[in-house]
Write a protein that holds these residues in place. Structure first.
Motif, mmCIF file in Angstrom:
data_model
loop_
_atom_site.group_PDB
_atom_site.id
_atom_site.type_symbol
_atom_site.label_atom_id
_atom_site.label_comp_id
_atom_site.label_asym_id
_atom_site.label_seq_id
_atom_site.Cartn_x
_atom_site.Cartn_y
_atom_site.Cartn_z
ATOM 1 N N ARG A 142 39.744 -19.611 -37.972
ATOM 2 C CA ARG A 142 38.560 -19.065 -38.623
ATOM 3 C C ARG A 142 38.204 -19.784 -39.934
ATOM 4 N NH1 ARG A 142 40.532 -16.309 -42.744
ATOM 5 N NH2 ARG A 142 38.602 -15.288 -43.295
ATOM 6 N N GLU B 181 33.022 -19.771 -41.477
ATOM 7 C CA GLU B 181 32.067 -20.021 -42.562
ATOM 8 C C GLU B 181 30.835 -20.750 -42.046
ATOM 9 O OE1 GLU B 181 32.527 -20.113 -46.245
ATOM 10 O OE2 GLU B 181 34.655 -19.730 -46.481
ATOM 11 N N SER C 52 28.692 -18.214 -39.790
ATOM 12 C CA SER C 52 27.944 -17.197 -40.526
ATOM 13 C C SER C 52 27.082 -17.821 -41.620
ATOM 14 C CB SER C 52 28.901 -16.178 -41.144
ATOM 15 O OG SER C 52 29.691 -16.814 -42.107
ATOM 16 N N GLY C 53 27.225 -19.119 -41.845
ATOM 17 C CA GLY C 53 26.373 -19.785 -42.838
ATOM 18 C C GLY C 53 26.893 -19.684 -44.255
ATOM 19 N N THR C 54 28.013 -18.985 -44.448
ATOM 20 C CA THR C 54 28.509 -18.820 -45.814
ATOM 21 C C THR C 54 28.938 -20.150 -46.426
ATOM 22 O OG1 THR C 54 30.604 -18.216 -44.816
ATOM 23 C CG2 THR C 54 29.262 -16.440 -45.666
ATOM 24 N N ILE C 55 29.170 -21.143 -45.567
ATOM 25 C CA ILE C 55 29.565 -22.452 -46.077
ATOM 26 C C ILE C 55 28.470 -23.021 -46.984
ATOM 27 C CG2 ILE C 55 28.630 -23.800 -44.127
ATOM 28 C CD1 ILE C 55 31.955 -24.812 -44.981
ATOM 29 N N GLU C 56 27.225 -22.663 -46.680
ATOM 30 C CA GLU C 56 26.107 -23.168 -47.485
ATOM 31 C C GLU C 56 26.222 -22.685 -48.924
ATOM 32 O OE1 GLU C 56 22.303 -22.445 -45.741
ATOM 33 O OE2 GLU C 56 21.223 -23.274 -47.463
ATOM 34 N N LEU C 57 26.554 -21.406 -49.075
ATOM 35 C CA LEU C 57 26.717 -20.898 -50.436
ATOM 36 C C LEU C 57 27.972 -21.460 -51.080
ATOM 37 C CD1 LEU C 57 25.684 -17.158 -50.556
ATOM 38 C CD2 LEU C 57 24.797 -19.057 -51.870
ATOM 39 N N LEU C 58 29.051 -21.485 -50.306
ATOM 40 C CA LEU C 58 30.322 -21.951 -50.861
ATOM 41 C C LEU C 58 30.192 -23.381 -51.391
ATOM 42 C CD1 LEU C 58 33.282 -21.188 -51.269
ATOM 43 C CD2 LEU C 58 33.782 -22.193 -49.055
#
Lengths: 259, 313
Positions: A91, A96, A99-105
């Protein structure tokens, strides 16, 4: 360093927010416990038989608790790790990405290396917790027998290094896809291949034997289980980890120019 | 504050951006307008250093996004389009994580988290998992994570999408209050939002900037002369003839005739205001004036006009 710690802490927490850590640790302990029981029961049966049968008693190896309980136990634990480790790592980046959270990270002021190391370290920490729980087995052996302490300690060092190597590859596999199952299958498959290489040495081309036996993941655990810390084995695992983490960084970076 | 020069971005053989240039001054709220696939999100991702441009330059607070990404990232708060958040984290935990990673000290973090939760109206939800929140609340958490470090530049990709009308008004007010202290770029396809919150608008289509101006100027510039609609009762041929003869009228158009009542759209010459003259004429002729209203072009019309004009060329 501070960012590394923040990401490490966050990842570690999220392992426990989700059921993953609990499930993997529980299953790991059930299976290793089952193996430990069987190995130990077999050993005690043989010991009883040896009392009756002087011929059997002459096979010292069978009656050496380190040789016939501790070593097989480490061997078994390492196989179970091979199966379960991809489930811990799958995971890390795939989730990430999905769910697209990689963009923020990646738009927070952090370096890629801090993200990769933070995630890797969090997973290694979970693995460490798993290993600590298995300390109960050597303790039990110690209560009912006289095992040598040395091979147990070096065996754990070996297991730890090997687990970290599994994790490093799992992290890399997780950056390649946004599908967790693909990440898990990929890391399991490749690790299994590295593992199996040890068995196929007999059929290999003579020129390749040297290389293959060096590459094979399992070969390097042998020494540790015997109580030997060979710098070659340590370097092998460290190299493996470094290579995988390096590839992870590149894979992460490639997202940027591939668009 | 933000300078974008000739930015291009190619995905394989697809040109998402074909040379975009614009500037945003400090404290300004800039609206980013365009149909789907125009390149809004791509531009924003380049500005937030998520990926680099194929060519061209972009500077945020004087730092190049390609050469000094860390310096840029420290000064930016970003809310991506579909608000990706960690569903398995609690709101306070998440905001604390973001705040800390953006460089807020341990001593201050609690105060900042509380303040930003208060600003975004999520204080009563603080202990909940993000995955349990409704879309509107998730949007607010997204906004809160962008605002937490009080960044100089805010980049918001469709910040009001999926909110209920009351929330939309609140969020717009919140964004408006940011002007002055923060520089804001916000993208949207909801046009009234732009005229309500933004000081300047960049309209882009198919990877090109097709207009940059204030919402007011855009309206007057494209609309040209004033148009007024009259609903008149009377013989349509007579009315048309008289209207065409009247002073200062550029064009008359008749629409929808019904029981002797017709709509006439009268376009005046530039600078002529005949809102008194025409009714007087109608009364003099004995027709009935049922309705009279100015036809203001909404940003929607302008948008469509610009986008279709572009296609015509």
């Amino acid at each position: 360093m501070r960012n590394f710690y923040l990401i490490f802490k966050k990842e570690l927490k999220s392992y426990f927010y989700s059921p993953i850590a609990y499930v993997v640790i529980t299953i790991f302990l059930i299976i290793t416990g089952y193996f430990f029981y069987n190995i130990f029961a077999a050993f005690s049966t043989i010991s009883f038989q040896a009392q009756m049968n002087p011929g059997l008693a002459r096979q010292y190896n069978l009656l050496n608790i380190t040789e016939s309980v501790v070593r097989p136990l480490f061997g078994n634990i390492s196989v179970i790790m091979l199966v379960l480790m991809p489930l811990l790592t799958m995971r890390l980046f795939a989730e990430e990405k999905r769910s697209g959270t990689i963009e923020l990270l990646l738009t927070y002021p952090v370096r890629d290396i801090e993200v990769v190391m933070g995630k890797f370290a969090a997973c290694v920490a979970i693995f460490g917790i798993m290993l600590i729980f298995t300390f109960i087995y050597p303790v039990l052996i110690k209560i009912y027998g006289q095992p040598e302490l040395g091979p147990i300690i070096t065996g754990y060092i070996g297991l730890f290094l090997m687990g970290a190597a599994f994790i490093s590859f799992g992290v890399f596999a997780s950056t390649l896809t946004e599908n967790q199952v693909v990440a898990a299958v990929l890391s399991f498959g490749v690790l299994l291949l590295f593992w199996m290489m040890g068995y196929t040495l007999a059929f290999a081309d003579p020129g390749l034997i040297g290389i293959m036996s060096y590459i094979a993941l399992m070969q390097h655990l042998e020494g540790f289980a015997k109580g030997v810390i060979d710098s070659g084995d340590v370097i092998y695992y460290l190299n493996f980890i470094m290579l995988c983490l390096f590839l992870t960084l590149r894979a992460l970076e490639s997202k940027k120019w591939r668009g | 504050m933000i300078e974008v020069e000739n930015l291009t971005k190619t995905y394989g053989s697809f040109n998402a951006l074909k040379g975009i240039t614009f500037k945003v001054e400090k404290g300004e709220i800039l609206g980013f307008l365009g149909p789907n696939g125009a390149g809004k999100t791509t531009t924003m991702r380049i500005l937030t250093c998520f990926f680099p441009a194929t060519s061209g330059r972009a500077r945020v607070c004087g730092f190049d996004v390609f050469e000094n990404p860390l310096d840029v990232k420290k000064r930016i708060g970003y809310l991506p389009e579909n608000v990706p958040l960690y569903k398995d984290m609690e709101i306070t935990d998440y905001l604390t994580f973001v705040g800390r990673i953006k460089g807020i000290d341990t001593g201050e973090i609690k105060k900042k988290v509380n303040k930003v939760m208060d600003d975004c109206g999520i204080t009563h939800m603080a202990g909940k998992l993000i995955g349990e929140l409704s879309k509107g609340y998730r949007q607010r958490v997204g906004l809160a994570q962008a605002l937490i470090s009080d960044p100089e530049v805010l980049i918001l990709d469709e910040p009001t999408i999926g909110l209920d009308p009351k929330q939309i008004i609140e969020i717009r007010q919140l964004i408006k209050n940011l002007a002055g202290r923060h520089t804001v770029i916000l993208s949207t396809h909801i046009l009234p939002e732009v005229s309500m919150t933004c000081q300047r608008v960049v309209i882009i289509n198919e990877g090109r900037v097709i207009a940059i101006d204030t919402p007011q100027n855009l309206t007057s510039q494209i609309q040209g002369a004033a148009k007024i609609l009259f609903k008149i009762e009377g013989s349509s041929s007579d009315v048309m003839e008289e209207l065409k003869r009247a002073r200062g009228i550029k064009k008359v158009e008749m629409k929808d005739t019904n029981n002797g009542v017709s709509d006439y759209i009268v376009e005046f010459e530039k600078g002529v205001d005949e809102r008194k003259g025409i009714p007087a004429l109608i009364v003099k002729k004995g027709w009935g004036l049922l309705e009279m209203r100015p036809m203001v072009m909404s940003l929607e019309d302008i948008f469509i006009k610009l986008v279709t004009e572009e296609k015509g060329v």
